[in-house]
Enzyme design. Structure first.
Site, short mmCIF file in Angstrom:
data_model
loop_
_atom_site.label_atom_id
_atom_site.label_comp_id
_atom_site.label_asym_id
_atom_site.label_seq_id
_atom_site.Cartn_x
_atom_site.Cartn_y
_atom_site.Cartn_z
N GLY A 114 0.65 -1.32 -0.06
CA GLY A 114 0.02 -0.30 0.11
C GLY A 114 0.65 1.41 -0.03
O GLY A 114 0.20 2.31 -0.17
N CYS A 159 -10.14 0.29 -29.55
CA CYS A 159 -11.35 0.61 -30.24
C CYS A 159 -12.27 0.85 -28.92
O CYS A 159 -13.24 -0.09 -28.51
CB CYS A 159 -12.00 -0.08 -30.97
SG CYS A 159 -11.04 -0.56 -32.37
C1 LIG Z 1 -2.42 -9.06 -0.94
C2 LIG Z 1 -1.44 -7.95 -1.37
N1 LIG Z 1 -0.37 -7.47 -0.99
C3 LIG Z 1 0.37 -6.50 -1.60
C4 LIG Z 1 0.02 -5.87 -2.67
C5 LIG Z 1 0.69 -4.93 -3.19
O1 LIG Z 1 0.20 -3.20 -3.05
P1 LIG Z 1 0.97 -2.19 -3.26
O2 LIG Z 1 1.33 -2.46 -4.69
O3 LIG Z 1 -0.01 -1.01 -3.20
O4 LIG Z 1 2.30 -2.09 -2.32
C6 LIG Z 1 -1.50 -6.11 -3.05
C7 LIG Z 1 -1.91 -5.30 -4.21
O5 LIG Z 1 -2.90 -5.21 -4.87
C8 LIG Z 1 -2.31 -7.08 -2.38
O6 LIG Z 1 -3.32 -7.42 -3.01
#
Ligand SMILES: Cc1ncc(COP(=O)(O)O)c(C=O)c1O
Length: 395
Positions: A224, A324
């Site tokens: 995240g 498209c």
């Molecule tokens: C279970 C899980 N872990 C980690 C991530 C990585 O997230 P980020 O790219 O935001 O760090 C995701 C992204 O969708 C995820 O679904």
């Protein structure tokens, strides 16, 4: 001077390899990995390979001692191929098939299950010594609604009550090692949020632990970490994020995290050639099949005229691809310098969820990928060809 990437001219790279072309600056990936390792020396970091699973990039990450976060059978196999230590890696899948679960079990990766019912299915396949479950704490945060992955309407994870039931069942089945996981959203730029959600998962762990009579060996706060895409956005201060997490993380367990975007987003640039000038529309040879984020989320990517990056902005253009679909648009009414047919545009901050989400819709072969480092360039994935698509169509 032309736009430089990793000590090389973007225009030179476009001519050398053709476009559309993903170019990654190796030093940026290494810097981001180092930054996180320094900010979180106590954490176990698993790279979420879904962000960019190019084998060359994965091998680079393996060399930095990280584990992998995988979400499918194929991702586990790619992670194995890259050399990740499966015992240091985690499998967090949503609605996995039995085939996927079997592969996960055999590989030795730590299983992190999205629901109690998946544990019941797993019982019939086999049981690991260690297990983790994904909890949905009822709230999430992310840059776009489409990348928030927790909350009442989210398909991800389970409630605390259901998770407690899952741990009880796992304990009754002889499992003795436990972890707990939460991933509530992607591209979060709010430092305070990381503190809030770490506290939330820890509180949940304490309550479930007391209720079920288990202790957790790790608490996984997911990924995240956001990166700036827009000029007004400020990069996260990872030291400050780390301080905030440390302030609340008191549970005697390993802290695990699964960043994806943070390592690779800023390292990647998508180079594309202007094929058509039609009034305010600048037609390019990349499309939503090459980089879907603008079409999918309305995501913003900086776009630079690579052959003259310091030219003054005098025009407003919409930059559109060859697909498209009306959503096949990288930018609407964007302030730009005068652009001509044959110019090279650089769509920046494209290293995460770029190639990884590329498709062949509309008969579009996937682009090539190139790694650059200190003026040296290396092809790390061959461009697909029309012949590849035809061959696939014949089967
Ligand atoms: C279970 C899980 N872990 C980690 C991530 C990585 O997230 P980020 O790219 O935001 O760090 C995701 C992204 O969708 C995820 O679904």
């Amino acid at each position: 001077m032309e736009l430089q990437i990793g000590g090389l001219s973007a225009v030179y790279l476009a001519k050398e390899y053709g476009t559309p072309l993903y170019v990654y600056d190796k030093q940026i990936i290494l810097r981001r990995v180092q930054e996180l390792k320094e900010a979180f020396p106590q954490a176990k970091i698993c790279y979420a390979i879904k962000a960019n699973s190019n084998l060359h990039i994965l091998q680079l990450v393996v060399q930095q001692g990280l584990g992998a976060d995988c979400s499918s059978k194929a991702e586990i196999e790619i992670a194995e191929l890259a050399g990740f230590d499966m015992k240091k890696s985690i499998y967090s899948a949503v609605n996995p098939s039995n085939d996927d679960l079997k592969k996960a079990l055999e590989s030795g990766i730590i299983l992190n299950l999205d629901d109690l019912s998946i544990f019941r299915r797993l019982q019939k396949i086999g049981l690991p010594r260690k297990i983790s479950f994904r909890v949905n704490p009822g709230f999430g945060e992310g840059k776009f609604p489409g990348i928030v992955c927790a909350g009442e309407d989210s398909k991800f994870g389970m409630t605390e009550e259901r998770a407690a039931e899952a741990y009880r069942l796992a304990k009754e089945n002889g499992i003795v090692h436990f972890g707990i996981h939460m991933m509530t959203g992607s591209c979060v730029m709010n430092e305070a949020y990381f503190e809030e959600m770490t506290k939330a998962i820890q509180d949940i762990a304490v309550r479930i632990g007391n209720k079920v009579g288990i202790e957790f060996e790790f608490i996984d706060i997911g990924g995240g970490f956001g990166v700036p895409y827009e000029a007004h956005e400020r990069a996260l201060d990872m030291k400050s994020v780390s301080e905030r997490i440390k302030r609340v993380f008191t549970y005697p367990a390993n802290l695990v995290m699964e960043p994806g975007r943070y390592f690779v987003a800023e390292a990647g640039t998508l180079l594309t050639t202007v094929t058509t000038m039609k009034g305010k529309f600048v037609g390019v040879d990349a499309g939503m099949t090459t980089l879907i984020r603008p079409a999918l989320y309305g995501a913003y990517h900086p776009i630079v005229l690579a052959n003259n990056p310091s030219a003054l902005f005098t025009e407003k253009y919409s930059i559109v691809g060859p697909i498209c679909e009306s959503t096949d648009c990288f930018a609407r009414d964007r302030d730009m310098p005068v652009v001509h047919e044959g110019d090279i545009l650089a769509i920046q901050v494209a290293g995460a969820y770029g190639f990884a989400m590329a498709s062949q819709f509309n008969g579009q072969p996937k682009p090539a990928e190139v790694m650059v480092s200190h003026g040296i360039h290396t092809i790390i994935r061959k461009r697909e060809t029309t012949e590849d698509l035809i061959r696939y169509a014949r089967h």
